[in-house]
Every structure is written in structure tokens, then in C-alpha cells.
Design a protein around this motif. Structure first.
Motif, PDB file in Angstrom:
ATOM      1  N   SER A  50       0.825  -1.210   0.000  1.00 25.62           N
ATOM      2  CA  SER A  50       0.000   0.000   0.000  1.00 25.62           C
ATOM      3  C   SER A  50       0.862   1.264   0.000  1.00 25.62           C
ATOM      4  O   SER A  50       0.751   2.099   0.901  1.00 25.62           O
ATOM      5  CB  SER A  50      -0.923   0.006   1.221  1.00 25.62           C
ATOM      6  N   PRO A  51       1.716   1.428  -0.996  1.00 25.75           N
ATOM      7  CA  PRO A  51       2.522   2.655  -1.043  1.00 25.75           C
ATOM      8  C   PRO A  51       1.657   3.867  -1.344  1.00 25.75           C
ATOM      9  O   PRO A  51       0.781   3.817  -2.212  1.00 25.75           O
ATOM     10  CB  PRO A  51       3.518   2.389  -2.179  1.00 25.75           C
ATOM     11  N   GLY A  52       1.863   4.935  -0.598  1.00 27.67           N
ATOM     12  CA  GLY A  52       1.096   6.156  -0.836  1.00 27.67           C
ATOM     13  C   GLY A  52      -0.382   6.003  -0.559  1.00 27.67           C
ATOM     14  O   GLY A  52      -1.182   6.794  -1.027  1.00 27.67           O
ATOM     15  N   GLY A  53      -0.776   4.965   0.167  1.00 22.76           N
ATOM     16  CA  GLY A  53      -2.180   4.756   0.498  1.00 22.76           C
ATOM     17  C   GLY A  53      -2.986   4.082  -0.592  1.00 22.76           C
ATOM     18  O   GLY A  53      -4.200   3.945  -0.469  1.00 22.76           O
ATOM     19  N   TYR A  54      -2.339   3.661  -1.686  1.00 20.85           N
ATOM     20  CA  TYR A  54      -3.027   2.977  -2.781  1.00 20.85           C
ATOM     21  C   TYR A  54      -2.708   1.483  -2.713  1.00 20.85           C
ATOM     22  O   TYR A  54      -1.557   1.088  -2.834  1.00 20.85           O
ATOM     23  CB  TYR A  54      -2.584   3.530  -4.138  1.00 20.85           C
ATOM     24  N   ASP A  55      -3.740   0.674  -2.539  1.00 20.33           N
ATOM     25  CA  ASP A  55      -3.542  -0.770  -2.460  1.00 20.33           C
ATOM     26  C   ASP A  55      -3.163  -1.357  -3.814  1.00 20.33           C
ATOM     27  O   ASP A  55      -3.739  -1.011  -4.842  1.00 20.33           O
ATOM     28  CB  ASP A  55      -4.809  -1.474  -1.975  1.00 20.33           C
ATOM     29  N   THR A  56      -2.219  -2.279  -3.771  1.00 19.72           N
ATOM     30  CA  THR A  56      -1.802  -3.039  -4.935  1.00 19.72           C
ATOM     31  C   THR A  56      -1.590  -4.469  -4.475  1.00 19.72           C
ATOM     32  O   THR A  56      -1.022  -4.698  -3.405  1.00 19.72           O
ATOM     33  CB  THR A  56      -0.485  -2.483  -5.525  1.00 19.72           C
ATOM     34  N   VAL A  57      -2.040  -5.433  -5.260  1.00 25.60           N
ATOM     35  CA  VAL A  57      -1.830  -6.841  -4.950  1.00 25.60           C
ATOM     36  C   VAL A  57      -0.813  -7.388  -5.945  1.00 25.60           C
ATOM     37  O   VAL A  57      -0.917  -7.130  -7.146  1.00 25.60           O
ATOM     38  CB  VAL A  57      -3.151  -7.639  -5.002  1.00 25.60           C
ATOM     39  N   CYS A  58       0.169  -8.125  -5.418  1.00 25.06           N
ATOM     40  CA  CYS A  58       1.253  -8.668  -6.233  1.00 25.06           C
ATOM     41  C   CYS A  58       1.388 -10.162  -5.967  1.00 25.06           C
ATOM     42  O   CYS A  58       1.321 -10.601  -4.825  1.00 25.06           O
ATOM     43  CB  CYS A  58       2.581  -8.009  -5.872  1.00 25.06           C
ATOM     44  N   GLY A  59       1.611 -10.915  -7.018  1.00 25.19           N
ATOM     45  CA  GLY A  59       1.932 -12.332  -6.913  1.00 25.19           C
ATOM     46  C   GLY A  59       3.227 -12.572  -7.667  1.00 25.19           C
ATOM     47  O   GLY A  59       3.486 -11.918  -8.670  1.00 25.19           O
ATOM     48  N   GLU A  75       7.349  -1.038  -5.085  1.00 23.85           N
ATOM     49  CA  GLU A  75       6.783  -0.206  -4.030  1.00 23.85           C
ATOM     50  C   GLU A  75       7.365   1.208  -4.077  1.00 23.85           C
ATOM     51  O   GLU A  75       6.641   2.198  -3.963  1.00 23.85           O
ATOM     52  CB  GLU A  75       7.039  -0.854  -2.664  1.00 23.85           C
ATOM     53  N   LYS A  76       8.664   1.314  -4.308  1.00 31.31           N
ATOM     54  CA  LYS A  76       9.305   2.635  -4.423  1.00 31.31           C
ATOM     55  C   LYS A  76       8.786   3.389  -5.649  1.00 31.31           C
ATOM     56  O   LYS A  76       8.567   4.598  -5.589  1.00 31.31           O
ATOM     57  CB  LYS A  76      10.824   2.491  -4.490  1.00 31.31           C
ATOM     58  N   LYS A  77       8.605   2.670  -6.751  1.00 35.39           N
ATOM     59  CA  LYS A  77       8.067   3.305  -7.964  1.00 35.39           C
ATOM     60  C   LYS A  77       6.657   3.832  -7.710  1.00 35.39           C
ATOM     61  O   LYS A  77       6.295   4.919  -8.161  1.00 35.39           O
ATOM     62  CB  LYS A  77       8.040   2.324  -9.137  1.00 35.39           C
ATOM     63  N   LEU A  78       5.857   3.061  -6.977  1.00 36.20           N
ATOM     64  CA  LEU A  78       4.486   3.482  -6.677  1.00 36.20           C
ATOM     65  C   LEU A  78       4.459   4.640  -5.678  1.00 36.20           C
ATOM     66  O   LEU A  78       3.550   5.470  -5.725  1.00 36.20           O
ATOM     67  CB  LEU A  78       3.670   2.302  -6.156  1.00 36.20           C
ATOM     68  N   SER A  80       6.613   7.047  -5.661  1.00 34.50           N
ATOM     69  CA  SER A  80       6.931   8.249  -6.428  1.00 34.50           C
ATOM     70  C   SER A  80       5.854   8.579  -7.459  1.00 34.50           C
ATOM     71  O   SER A  80       5.833   9.692  -7.987  1.00 34.50           O
ATOM     72  CB  SER A  80       8.301   8.125  -7.096  1.00 34.50           C
ATOM     73  N   ALA A  81       4.982   7.644  -7.761  1.00 35.20           N
ATOM     74  CA  ALA A  81       3.870   7.870  -8.697  1.00 35.20           C
ATOM     75  C   ALA A  81       2.615   7.224  -8.122  1.00 35.20           C
ATOM     76  O   ALA A  81       2.109   6.242  -8.656  1.00 35.20           O
ATOM     77  CB  ALA A  81       4.202   7.284 -10.065  1.00 35.20           C
TER      78      ALA A  81
END
Length: 188
Positions: A50-59, A75-78, A80-81
Motif C-alpha cells: 500500500s505505497p502512498g495509500g493505494y492498495d496493490t496486490v502482487c503475486g 513499491e518505491k516506484k508506486l 513516487s507515482a
């Protein structure tokens, strides 16, 4: 002559993602294999970040250490964007292909924010799957075929993905039925 190594991402796991009715379910098995030996049966290869408060699911499939390195980079890319999964995925794929250290990492990723769904590879690919289904790993083709066969039924994304993994685990010796499931809804 260069040694012909087979990419280990195809031997040792199955991850399947299904997008249906504004929801994406990502399901992964728990088996970790070293050669022909099962080392662990309950690994978590599907994670929520949840970088920046935006959930992302990764497999992920492939080398676990390599996959964790890639997940940290994603996560670092997310961060920054924020909220721009496609941009972050493309930036990660570029780095993965061109960076001297990263280009040796052997893994594949399925990532989703509920709206977008991508497969990211070390060859620089950021692929949007056809038919709202993505699958990677040794049992990926079995899970993909099973999920496609069930997609037009009244089952939801989680049911389809879970059953597809179960079917793959009955065929692929590098996949078990110990499923980790993460669901994410489409951002409104």
C-alpha cells in the motif's frame, strides 16, 4: 558456448489472477521446491502493498529473494507515482532490463490495483492479459486454461481463481493446493 539455463520461475509455483465484475482475485500456491524436493508448503507468494495509500496486490513466481527485491522496487516506484500502476510497472520493467544488478533477477510478477492487471517480466515486458485472466509459474498454463473455461459461468473472480489453482495443483508437481488469496476492487 553459453550454458542453457532454464528459467526457474517456470518451476516452483503457480499464480493466477482473474478480473471479473469490478474485482480482481490473485491466488497463489504455497509450495517452495528445491529441485525435486518440497522445502515448504505454506509460503505466501501473493502480497498486498500500500505505497502512498493505494492498495496493490502482487503475486510472484521464481526466486523468492529476487521477487522480494522486485516488489521493493515496485513499491518505491508506486511511492513516487501514487495510484499510477502502469507507469510504475513500465519503470520497473525498464530498470529490470537495463540495470546491471536487476537484469540477473529471475522472477515474474502479476500486479493489480483492481483496475489494471499486468504481468511484468525481466525481458522488459509489461503485459495486459487477454480475457481478464493472467497466470504465471510452472502450473500457470494449466491454471490459465481452467480459469478461461470457468470465466463465463456465474462464479465470481475469487471462486474461478481458486478453482483454477486447485486444478493446476492436481496436474503440476511443483504446485500445491495451499492457496493464498488476495482480492482487490476496482478504484472508483
Amino acid at each position: 558456448m553459453e550454458e542453457n539455463r532454464q528459467f526457474p520461475g517456470w518451476h516452483g509455483t503457480t499464480i493466477v489472477a482473474v478480473r471479473k465484475d469490478d474485482e480482481v482475485a490473485v491466488v497463489g500456491d504455497g509450495q517452495v521446491s528445491l529441485g525435486q524436493t518440497v522445502i515448504k508448503g505454506s509460503a505466501r507468494k501473493v502480497r498486498r502493498i500500500s505505497p502512498g495509500g493505494y492498495d496493490t496486490v502482487c503475486g510472484f513466481a521464481g526466486s523468492t529473494a529476487d521477487a522480494f527485491t522486485l516488489l521493493e522496487r515496485l513499491e518505491k516506484k508506486l511511492e513516487s507515482a501514487p495510484g499510477q500502476l502502469q507507469r510504475a510497472a513500465v519503470d520497473l520493467a525498464k530498470d529490470w532490463r537495463t540495470d546491471k544488478y536487476l537484469r540477473n533477477l529471475e522472477a515474474m510478477l502479476i500486479v493489480t490495483d483492481g483496475s489494471d492487471l499486468f504481468v511484468i517480466t525481466g525481458a522488459g515486458d509489461v503485459l495486459e492479459p487477454e480475457n481478464d485472466i493472467a497466470a504465471i509459474g510452472s502450473g500457470g498454463n494449466f491454471a490459465l486454461a481452467a480459469a478461461r473455461g470457468m470465466y463465463d459461468t456465474d462464479q465470481d473472480a475469487e471462486s474461478i481463481a481458486t478453482k483454477a489453482l486447485e486444478i493446476a495443483s492436481e496436474i503440476c508437481v511443483y504446485t500445491n493446493g495451499n492457496a493464498t488469496v488476495e482480492k482487490i476492487s476496482k478504484h472508483k
